[in-house]
Design an enzyme around this catalytic site. Structure first.
Site, PDB file in Angstrom:
ATOM      1  N   ASP A 124       0.826  -1.212   0.000  1.00  0.00           N
ATOM      2  CA  ASP A 124       0.000   0.000   0.000  1.00  0.00           C
ATOM      3  C   ASP A 124       0.859   1.260   0.000  1.00  0.00           C
ATOM      4  OD1 ASP A 124      -2.179  -1.636   0.029  1.00  0.00           O
ATOM      5  OD2 ASP A 124      -2.724  -1.251   2.127  1.00  0.00           O
ATOM      6  N   VAL A 170       3.835   1.589  -1.307  1.00  0.00           N
ATOM      7  CA  VAL A 170       4.367   1.732  -2.665  1.00  0.00           C
ATOM      8  C   VAL A 170       3.306   2.296  -3.599  1.00  0.00           C
ATOM      9  CG1 VAL A 170       5.287   0.461  -4.649  1.00  0.00           C
ATOM     10  CG2 VAL A 170       6.059  -0.105  -2.343  1.00  0.00           C
ATOM     11  N   THR A 171       2.065   1.846  -3.433  1.00  0.00           N
ATOM     12  CA  THR A 171       0.962   2.343  -4.254  1.00  0.00           C
ATOM     13  C   THR A 171       0.773   3.839  -4.055  1.00  0.00           C
ATOM     14  OG1 THR A 171      -0.175   0.206  -4.097  1.00  0.00           O
ATOM     15  CG2 THR A 171      -1.481   2.093  -4.791  1.00  0.00           C
ATOM     16  N   ASP A 190       3.192   0.602 -10.028  1.00  0.00           N
ATOM     17  CA  ASP A 190       1.951  -0.133 -10.226  1.00  0.00           C
ATOM     18  C   ASP A 190       2.224  -1.618 -10.419  1.00  0.00           C
ATOM     19  OD1 ASP A 190      -0.884  -0.143 -10.484  1.00  0.00           O
ATOM     20  OD2 ASP A 190      -0.656  -0.443 -12.632  1.00  0.00           O
ATOM     21  N   ASP A 236       3.963  -2.886  -6.678  1.00  0.00           N
ATOM     22  CA  ASP A 236       3.065  -3.181  -5.558  1.00  0.00           C
ATOM     23  C   ASP A 236       2.288  -4.478  -5.796  1.00  0.00           C
ATOM     24  OD1 ASP A 236       1.179  -2.411  -7.435  1.00  0.00           O
ATOM     25  OD2 ASP A 236       0.509  -0.642  -6.351  1.00  0.00           O
ATOM     26  N   GLY A 237       2.003  -4.771  -7.074  1.00  0.00           N
ATOM     27  CA  GLY A 237       1.333  -6.031  -7.392  1.00  0.00           C
ATOM     28  C   GLY A 237       2.203  -7.239  -7.093  1.00  0.00           C
ATOM     29  N   ARG A 259       1.473 -10.172  -4.243  1.00  0.00           N
ATOM     30  CA  ARG A 259       1.463 -11.615  -4.519  1.00  0.00           C
ATOM     31  C   ARG A 259       2.457 -12.360  -3.634  1.00  0.00           C
ATOM     32  NH1 ARG A 259       0.474  -9.511  -9.664  1.00  0.00           N
ATOM     33  NH2 ARG A 259       2.674  -9.395 -10.216  1.00  0.00           N
ATOM     34  N   ASP A 264      -5.848   0.015  -5.758  1.00  0.00           N
ATOM     35  CA  ASP A 264      -5.152   0.140  -7.037  1.00  0.00           C
ATOM     36  C   ASP A 264      -6.038   0.794  -8.083  1.00  0.00           C
ATOM     37  OD1 ASP A 264      -2.767  -0.879  -6.210  1.00  0.00           O
ATOM     38  OD2 ASP A 264      -3.065  -2.878  -7.030  1.00  0.00           O
ATOM     39  N   ASP A 308      -5.315   4.395  -9.672  1.00  0.00           N
ATOM     40  CA  ASP A 308      -5.044   4.420 -11.116  1.00  0.00           C
ATOM     41  C   ASP A 308      -5.793   5.561 -11.782  1.00  0.00           C
ATOM     42  OD1 ASP A 308      -3.333   2.280 -11.034  1.00  0.00           O
ATOM     43  OD2 ASP A 308      -4.768   0.826 -11.830  1.00  0.00           O
TER      44      ASP A 308
END
Length: 206
Positions: A29, A31-32, A66, A69-70, A74, A87, A91
């Protein structure tokens, strides 16, 4: 299309960095939020100053958050609905900031109200593209169709804007935005048709 083909490559590239950030106690979060702040600040500060090339460079660096953070989500098995909501919402903030920054420049020092107006149109239609899919999925329908996915829209406008910052004539950006606006409109129609077809099939089988 770009999302599907590029994600696997960038996942391999960013996995070591994702591990390092997680070991440092940094959450996906964070990083997002940092990525969104960086993209938005770059677009809303550098673009209105006429620094199209350097604005694109800065935005590109932050856009990779983007993917990062994904990967982090994971690795920590944090792929819940909260992450997807965050996200998707941020975005939209990034996309709007990019087109708004371009609009501000061309309405002002760029002296091209046509490009500025098309940038605003792209904001409106881009949000409608996202809303149509989100609303459809909230009602239990599939609406993942269309010719104007987010990655294609961003790559197109950023590449051309960056080249304009290096001297490419601005009419290239005008026509790029015009094509993106038309493609976004077509995508909205495609999603409406897709949902309508599913609703008809659902009512016919009831």
């Amino acid at each position: 299309m770009l999302n599907r083909h590029a994600r696997a490559l960038f996942t391999r590239i960013f996995t070591p960095l994702a591990h390092a950030l997680l070991r440092a106690g940094i959450s996906p979060d964070v990083v997002t939020f940092v990525g969104t702040a960086g993209v938005s600040a770059s677009a809303l500060i550098l673009f209105p100053l006429g620094q199209l090339f350097w604005g694109v460079v800065a935005i590109t660096l932050f856009v990779f958050s983007d993917v990062l953070d994904g990967v982090m989500a994971r690795l920590t098995d944090r792929k819940g609905r909260w992450g997807g909501f965050l996200d998707s919402t941020l975005d939209r903030v990034q996309d709007d900031a990019i087109f708004l920054g371009l609009g501000l420049w061309f309405y002002g020092g760029g002296h091209d109200a046509g490009i500025g107006s098309l940038a605003v149109v792209c904001i409106l239609l881009g949000n409608l593209v996202s809303y149509a899919r989100a609303k459809a999925e909230s009602l239990g329908y599939e609406a993942n169709v269309g010719i104007a996915e987010r990655a294609e829209r961003l790559v197109s406008v950023l590449v051309v804007a960056g080249l304009c910052g290096l001297g490419l004539p601005t009419p290239f950006l005008f026509w790029t935005l015009a094509v993106l606006a038309v493609a976004s409109g077509v995508t909205v129609v495609q999603r409406v048709i897709a949902v309508r077809s599913q609703a008809r099939a659902e009512s016919g089988s009831a």
